[in-house]
Write a protein that holds these residues in place. Structure first.
Motif, PDB file in Angstrom:
ATOM      1  N   THR A  84       0.802  -1.235   0.000  1.00 35.19           N
ATOM      2  CA  THR A  84       0.000   0.000   0.000  1.00 35.19           C
ATOM      3  C   THR A  84       0.833   1.283   0.000  1.00 35.19           C
ATOM      4  O   THR A  84       0.286   2.362   0.175  1.00 35.19           O
ATOM      5  N   SER A  85       2.155   1.175  -0.189  1.00 33.74           N
ATOM      6  CA  SER A  85       2.992   2.378  -0.148  1.00 33.74           C
ATOM      7  C   SER A  85       2.716   3.320  -1.317  1.00 33.74           C
ATOM      8  O   SER A  85       2.879   4.525  -1.197  1.00 33.74           O
ATOM      9  N   ASN A  86       2.346   2.758  -2.438  1.00 34.22           N
ATOM     10  CA  ASN A  86       2.100   3.552  -3.642  1.00 34.22           C
ATOM     11  C   ASN A  86       0.664   3.377  -4.103  1.00 34.22           C
ATOM     12  O   ASN A  86       0.166   2.246  -4.076  1.00 34.22           O
ATOM     13  N   PRO A  87      -0.014   4.432  -4.522  1.00 33.61           N
ATOM     14  CA  PRO A  87       0.376   5.838  -4.427  1.00 33.61           C
ATOM     15  C   PRO A  87       0.436   6.296  -2.972  1.00 33.61           C
ATOM     16  O   PRO A  87      -0.307   5.799  -2.124  1.00 33.61           O
ATOM     17  N   GLN A  88       1.290   7.265  -2.694  1.00 33.30           N
ATOM     18  CA  GLN A  88       1.390   7.782  -1.333  1.00 33.30           C
ATOM     19  C   GLN A  88       0.175   8.623  -0.975  1.00 33.30           C
ATOM     20  O   GLN A  88      -0.340   8.539   0.136  1.00 33.30           O
ATOM     21  N   ARG A  89      -0.268   9.449  -1.921  1.00 34.73           N
ATOM     22  CA  ARG A  89      -1.503  10.215  -1.769  1.00 34.73           C
ATOM     23  C   ARG A  89      -2.263  10.150  -3.083  1.00 34.73           C
ATOM     24  O   ARG A  89      -1.659  10.174  -4.153  1.00 34.73           O
ATOM     25  N   MET A  90      -3.579  10.134  -2.983  1.00 34.50           N
ATOM     26  CA  MET A  90      -4.390  10.111  -4.197  1.00 34.50           C
ATOM     27  C   MET A  90      -4.513  11.495  -4.817  1.00 34.50           C
ATOM     28  O   MET A  90      -4.768  11.634  -6.006  1.00 34.50           O
ATOM     29  N   GLU A  91      -4.327  12.528  -3.997  1.00 31.67           N
ATOM     30  CA  GLU A  91      -4.398  13.901  -4.494  1.00 31.67           C
ATOM     31  C   GLU A  91      -3.296  14.715  -3.849  1.00 31.67           C
ATOM     32  O   GLU A  91      -2.869  14.418  -2.728  1.00 31.67           O
ATOM     33  N   ALA A  92      -2.825  15.735  -4.556  1.00 32.69           N
ATOM     34  CA  ALA A  92      -1.786  16.609  -4.009  1.00 32.69           C
ATOM     35  C   ALA A  92      -2.298  17.354  -2.785  1.00 32.69           C
ATOM     36  O   ALA A  92      -3.492  17.653  -2.678  1.00 32.69           O
TER      37      ALA A  92
ATOM     38  N   GLU B 197       8.270  13.908  -2.020  1.00 31.26           N
ATOM     39  CA  GLU B 197       7.203  13.456  -2.914  1.00 31.26           C
ATOM     40  C   GLU B 197       6.139  14.533  -3.120  1.00 31.26           C
ATOM     41  O   GLU B 197       5.648  14.733  -4.232  1.00 31.26           O
ATOM     42  N   ASP B 198       5.792  15.229  -2.037  1.00 24.72           N
ATOM     43  CA  ASP B 198       4.793  16.287  -2.146  1.00 24.72           C
ATOM     44  C   ASP B 198       5.321  17.469  -2.955  1.00 24.72           C
ATOM     45  O   ASP B 198       4.583  18.077  -3.740  1.00 24.72           O
ATOM     46  N   LEU B 199       6.588  17.798  -2.761  1.00 20.09           N
ATOM     47  CA  LEU B 199       7.201  18.872  -3.547  1.00 20.09           C
ATOM     48  C   LEU B 199       7.257  18.500  -5.031  1.00 20.09           C
ATOM     49  O   LEU B 199       7.023  19.335  -5.902  1.00 20.09           O
TER      50      LEU B 199
ATOM     51  N   ASN C 171      -1.823  11.293 -11.974  1.00 21.64           N
ATOM     52  CA  ASN C 171      -1.791  12.519 -11.170  1.00 21.64           C
ATOM     53  C   ASN C 171      -1.967  12.248  -9.681  1.00 21.64           C
ATOM     54  O   ASN C 171      -2.794  12.860  -9.005  1.00 21.64           O
ATOM     55  N   VAL C 172      -1.178  11.289  -9.197  1.00 24.05           N
ATOM     56  CA  VAL C 172      -1.154  10.958  -7.775  1.00 24.05           C
ATOM     57  C   VAL C 172       0.243  11.242  -7.223  1.00 24.05           C
ATOM     58  O   VAL C 172       1.197  11.411  -7.983  1.00 24.05           O
ATOM     59  N   THR C 173       0.347  11.312  -5.889  1.00 21.50           N
ATOM     60  CA  THR C 173       1.648  11.525  -5.258  1.00 21.50           C
ATOM     61  C   THR C 173       2.333  10.172  -5.098  1.00 21.50           C
ATOM     62  O   THR C 173       1.814   9.287  -4.424  1.00 21.50           O
ATOM     63  N   LEU C 174       3.486  10.032  -5.713  1.00 20.52           N
ATOM     64  CA  LEU C 174       4.194   8.748  -5.741  1.00 20.52           C
ATOM     65  C   LEU C 174       5.191   8.629  -4.593  1.00 20.52           C
ATOM     66  O   LEU C 174       5.773   9.617  -4.147  1.00 20.52           O
TER      67      LEU C 174
ATOM     68  N   LYS D 257     -12.354  12.118   6.090  1.00 19.58           N
ATOM     69  CA  LYS D 257     -12.416  10.951   5.228  1.00 19.58           C
ATOM     70  C   LYS D 257     -11.676  11.233   3.924  1.00 19.58           C
ATOM     71  O   LYS D 257     -11.672  12.344   3.427  1.00 19.58           O
ATOM     72  N   ARG D 258     -11.048  10.186   3.422  1.00 22.02           N
ATOM     73  CA  ARG D 258     -10.353  10.327   2.148  1.00 22.02           C
ATOM     74  C   ARG D 258     -11.348  10.588   1.027  1.00 22.02           C
ATOM     75  O   ARG D 258     -12.402   9.974   0.970  1.00 22.02           O
ATOM     76  N   SER D 259     -10.960  11.513   0.142  1.00 22.23           N
ATOM     77  CA  SER D 259     -11.870  11.865  -0.943  1.00 22.23           C
ATOM     78  C   SER D 259     -11.921  10.764  -2.007  1.00 22.23           C
ATOM     79  O   SER D 259     -12.899  10.626  -2.705  1.00 22.23           O
ATOM     80  N   ARG D 260     -10.846  10.017  -2.121  1.00 25.92           N
ATOM     81  CA  ARG D 260     -10.798   8.930  -3.094  1.00 25.92           C
ATOM     82  C   ARG D 260     -10.232   7.688  -2.425  1.00 25.92           C
ATOM     83  O   ARG D 260      -9.246   7.742  -1.701  1.00 25.92           O
ATOM     84  N   ILE D 261     -10.870   6.568  -2.652  1.00 30.03           N
ATOM     85  CA  ILE D 261     -10.387   5.305  -2.106  1.00 30.03           C
ATOM     86  C   ILE D 261      -9.485   4.654  -3.148  1.00 30.03           C
ATOM     87  O   ILE D 261      -9.811   4.575  -4.323  1.00 30.03           O
TER      88      ILE D 261
END
Length: 289
Positions: free
Chosen positions: A137-145, A229-231, A198-201, A185-189
């Protein structure tokens, strides 16, 4: 002088965990047969002399370059040393930044990368990352920036964690957060078995195409460690470039080999993490100005 054409230049950032680095390199050569590759090991001024050990081990291998930094430049700038070397000396189709505690185990990586580029035109690609405890579950790190407000809130939270850590009462803040702060809550599961754009890797293994290589010399050089990763995701958004996650191939990640080697004290490790993440979030805040 004409640059040597490569399918992939691997940049492997090394800090003390020499056995992990060697295993990573050997897995690259074992799994990338038939590909034109070059491995660039960047020793981030390891105090145990393992940079010299690697230099001697791979001295006669023309497909390996060892660069020994005079001081520890951190994650972003350490990787940038290798990224710039690859860009200046080779005509690379892809540059891969890999942690030294990554192990490759698939033979068809280049085919998958090529197909993903043809399909998506990615600037940065991330694989499924498997860990020793069986997670993927490490990737994607975030579904949205991260948004501006999320960045500010995360920075404030980290500052509180650091303060309570230094006062030896970190569990008090953890309890406070559980009782008084409601998690959004997460906006995207995320379904880790499907591709996303377009996800944070996750930063442990990232593949950069010529779309990115032609514009940049690596990662944002204003961070030392954590938050890269966020930058990176913010940079991609600002420049109309695409990140892609694919479960089509996977890598094995041992996790935190270098930081575990550098600091065995969990307390010091936490303080190091909070301090450097706060600094990176401060850089990210400026990107919204």
């Amino acid at each position: 002088m004409e640059k040597i054409k490569l399918d992939i230049a691997f940049v492997i950032l090394h800090y003390m965990a020499v056995n992990d680095t060697i295993e990573c390199i050997e897995s690259v050569f074992a799994r990338c047969g038939g590909c034109d590759i070059h491995v660039i090991i960047v020793d981030n001024a390891s105090p145990d002399g393992s940079g010299k050990q690697l230099e001697e081990k791979y001295r006669d291998n023309p497909s390996v370059t060892v660069i020994r930094n005079e001081k520890n430049l951190g994650f972003a700038n350490g990787n940038n040393t290798g990224f710039k070397y690859a860009k200046e000396n080779f005509d690379c189709k892809y540059i891969i930044l890999s942690n030294n505690d990554i192990v490759l185990f698939q033979n068809d990586m280049l085919d998958i990368i090529n197909k993903e580029y043809e399909r998506t035109g990615f600037a940065v690609l991330g694989p499924m990352i498997l860990t020793k405890d069986g997670r993927y579950t490490s990737n994607p790190q975030r579904m949205e920036a991260l948004s501006r407000e999320q960045t500010r809130q995360m920075k404030k939270d980290m500052e509180n964690f650091l303060l309570f850590q230094k006062l030896y009462i970190r569990p008090v803040y953890i309890m406070y957060r559980k009782v008084f702060l409601k998690k959004k809550k997460r906006s995207r599961i995320c379904d880790h078995f499907r591709s996303y754009e377009n996800v944070t890797l996750h930063g442990s293994f990232m593949i950069f195409s010529k779309d990115y290589i032609s514009k940049f010399d690596g990662l944002d050089d204003r961070s030392f460690m954590y938050g890269e990763e966020d930058l990176l995701h913010r940079r991609l958004i600002k420049n109309g470039l695409k990140s892609v996650y694919t479960p089509g191939f996977a890598v094995y990640h041992k996790e935190d080999a270098s930081t575990n080697t550098a600091s065995k004290s969990s307390r010091k490790k936490r303080e190091f993490y909070y301090t450097n993440f706060i600094a990176s979030l401060g850089v990210l805040e400026k990107e919204f100005e």
